[in-house]
Design a protein around this motif. Structure first.
Motif, mmCIF file in Angstrom:
data_model
loop_
_atom_site.group_PDB
_atom_site.id
_atom_site.type_symbol
_atom_site.label_atom_id
_atom_site.label_comp_id
_atom_site.label_asym_id
_atom_site.label_seq_id
_atom_site.Cartn_x
_atom_site.Cartn_y
_atom_site.Cartn_z
ATOM 1 N N ILE A 131 0.861 -1.175 0.000
ATOM 2 C CA ILE A 131 0.000 0.000 0.000
ATOM 3 C C ILE A 131 0.899 1.227 0.000
ATOM 4 O O ILE A 131 1.823 1.333 0.815
ATOM 5 C CB ILE A 131 -0.987 0.023 1.193
ATOM 6 N N ASP A 132 0.688 2.127 -0.944
ATOM 7 C CA ASP A 132 1.483 3.342 -0.998
ATOM 8 C C ASP A 132 1.044 4.319 0.088
ATOM 9 O O ASP A 132 -0.041 4.188 0.672
ATOM 10 C CB ASP A 132 1.382 3.981 -2.385
ATOM 11 N N ALA A 133 1.866 5.328 0.317
ATOM 12 C CA ALA A 133 1.716 6.191 1.494
ATOM 13 C C ALA A 133 0.623 7.239 1.374
ATOM 14 O O ALA A 133 0.536 8.136 2.217
ATOM 15 C CB ALA A 133 3.054 6.865 1.791
ATOM 16 N N ASP A 134 -0.224 7.147 0.350
ATOM 17 C CA ASP A 134 -1.339 8.080 0.239
ATOM 18 C C ASP A 134 -2.660 7.361 -0.067
ATOM 19 O O ASP A 134 -3.676 8.000 -0.295
ATOM 20 C CB ASP A 134 -1.071 9.142 -0.839
ATOM 21 N N ASP A 135 -2.637 6.029 -0.065
ATOM 22 C CA ASP A 135 -3.836 5.255 -0.392
ATOM 23 C C ASP A 135 -4.487 4.684 0.864
ATOM 24 O O ASP A 135 -3.921 4.746 1.960
ATOM 25 C CB ASP A 135 -3.478 4.141 -1.377
ATOM 26 N N ILE A 136 -5.665 4.098 0.679
ATOM 27 C CA ILE A 136 -6.457 3.636 1.826
ATOM 28 C C ILE A 136 -7.077 2.280 1.511
ATOM 29 O O ILE A 136 -7.606 2.065 0.413
ATOM 30 C CB ILE A 136 -7.581 4.654 2.153
ATOM 31 N N TRP A 137 -7.018 1.382 2.480
ATOM 32 C CA TRP A 137 -7.713 0.102 2.387
ATOM 33 C C TRP A 137 -9.022 0.161 3.152
ATOM 34 O O TRP A 137 -9.108 0.789 4.215
ATOM 35 C CB TRP A 137 -6.875 -1.015 3.013
ATOM 36 N N PHE A 138 -10.044 -0.533 2.652
ATOM 37 C CA PHE A 138 -11.252 -0.753 3.433
ATOM 38 C C PHE A 138 -10.948 -1.806 4.508
ATOM 39 O O PHE A 138 -10.040 -2.623 4.339
ATOM 40 C CB PHE A 138 -12.393 -1.206 2.531
ATOM 41 N N PRO A 139 -11.681 -1.815 5.610
ATOM 42 C CA PRO A 139 -11.328 -2.669 6.759
ATOM 43 C C PRO A 139 -11.219 -4.160 6.466
ATOM 44 O O PRO A 139 -10.444 -4.856 7.127
ATOM 45 C CB PRO A 139 -12.458 -2.375 7.755
ATOM 46 N N ILE A 171 -3.676 -4.713 -12.527
ATOM 47 C CA ILE A 171 -3.329 -5.061 -11.150
ATOM 48 C C ILE A 171 -2.644 -3.868 -10.501
ATOM 49 O O ILE A 171 -1.529 -3.492 -10.871
ATOM 50 C CB ILE A 171 -2.408 -6.290 -11.096
ATOM 51 N N SER A 172 -3.320 -3.275 -9.550
ATOM 52 C CA SER A 172 -2.764 -2.120 -8.853
ATOM 53 C C SER A 172 -1.877 -2.563 -7.702
ATOM 54 O O SER A 172 -2.147 -3.566 -7.047
ATOM 55 C CB SER A 172 -3.906 -1.247 -8.313
ATOM 56 N N CYS A 173 -0.818 -1.790 -7.440
ATOM 57 C CA CYS A 173 0.027 -2.063 -6.273
ATOM 58 C C CYS A 173 -0.808 -1.965 -4.991
ATOM 59 O O CYS A 173 -0.467 -2.554 -3.972
ATOM 60 C CB CYS A 173 1.164 -1.045 -6.224
ATOM 61 N N LEU A 174 -1.886 -1.241 -5.054
ATOM 62 C CA LEU A 174 -2.760 -1.026 -3.901
ATOM 63 C C LEU A 174 -3.494 -2.279 -3.451
ATOM 64 O O LEU A 174 -3.809 -2.425 -2.265
ATOM 65 C CB LEU A 174 -3.771 0.073 -4.261
ATOM 66 N N THR A 175 -3.775 -3.206 -4.376
ATOM 67 C CA THR A 175 -4.601 -4.371 -4.006
ATOM 68 C C THR A 175 -3.984 -5.714 -4.381
ATOM 69 O O THR A 175 -4.613 -6.751 -4.156
ATOM 70 C CB THR A 175 -6.002 -4.276 -4.641
#
Length: 250
Positions: free
Chosen positions: A90-98, A151-155
């Protein structure tokens, strides 16, 4: 569902958003995780903010590179230190759902596919949704990713106990795509979770929004990282440009 999950976060002058990102990790319903934050030579108070959180949560580790070396070096430093069965970013400006981690682990166990990724929402810096949700395909093969990196680095979420640790190529851009393709050379496809699991924050000065640079980096990636010939590179570049245009339509 209690295997350790290793989370890699590179930071560079991320003081404005990093606390919110960390809190989205700490809010996960799946609690057996380690977060490895690697700072790439920040000059703001990123380190100070992270240090305060580290004191509150011993699942978070912080490292600082000696000099600014790029996101690939920072992420690879985190991968080296990862101790979990699963690896995610997860990059330093993104957000995960719980439920992001819980749903990713559950999907790997149910499908027996060792690489999964999820859909996500897209927002500006103020978390206003400025595009429609990015819904990933149900499957992504090696060839699919060459045409369009869905495919995002976020997920991205990988079972590295099964697939092993691999590292990102040391390039300025598209290093995450390089990592996904390494895994997709070894497995038939990655599995896409259709439900949105996160928020990708699009920054005003984001490199990903500079189209001229993107074309240059993409071409270099085809030729120098994947070693495609000229005609193959043209073929995949045309697909990539078209799908990139479609991706950012409202």
């Amino acid at each position: 569902m209690n295997e350790l999950v290793s989370i890699i976060t590179p930071t560079f002058n991320s003081a404005k958003f990093i606390d919110e990102t960390i809190q989205s990790v700490r809010n996960q319903t799946y609690t057996n995780w380690e977060m490895i934050i690697v700072d790439d030579g920040s000059t703001d108070n990123t380190e100070e903010i992270i240090s305060l959180v580290v004191k509150k949560d011993n699942r978070i580790r912080f490292y600082k590179l000696d000099k600014n070396s790029g996101a690939a070096v920072a992420r690879n430093r985190g991968i080296e230190d990862a101790k979990g069965q699963y690896l995610t970013f997860i990059d330093a400006d993104d957000i995960w759902f719980p439920d992001f981690i819980k749903n990713s682990v559950k999907t790997i166990k149910e499908t027996k596919i060792s690489f999964v990724f999820s859909s996500y929402k897209r927002a500006n810096e103020e978390l206003e949704f400025i595009y429609s949700d990015f819904i990933v395909p149900k499957k992504a093969t090696y060839t699919d990713i060459l045409k369009s990196n869905s495919i995002s680095c976020l997920t991205a979420f990988v079972d590295i106990k099964r697939l092993g640790k691999k590292f990102m190529p040391l390039i300025r851009k598209r290093q995450d795509m390089g990592l996904w393709l390494q895994y997709l050379k070894a497995i038939p496809y990655a599995y896409g979770i259709q439900e949105t699991q996160a928020i990708y924050r699009i920054r005003k000065n984001s490199l990903s929004r500079k189209k001229g640079d993107l074309i240059k980096y993409q071409w270099q990636f085809y030729r120098e990282v994947e070693n495609l010939n000229f005609l193959q590179s043209v073929y995949y570049m045309l697909h990539w440009m078209y799908r990139g245009f479609m991706k950012y339509r409202n």
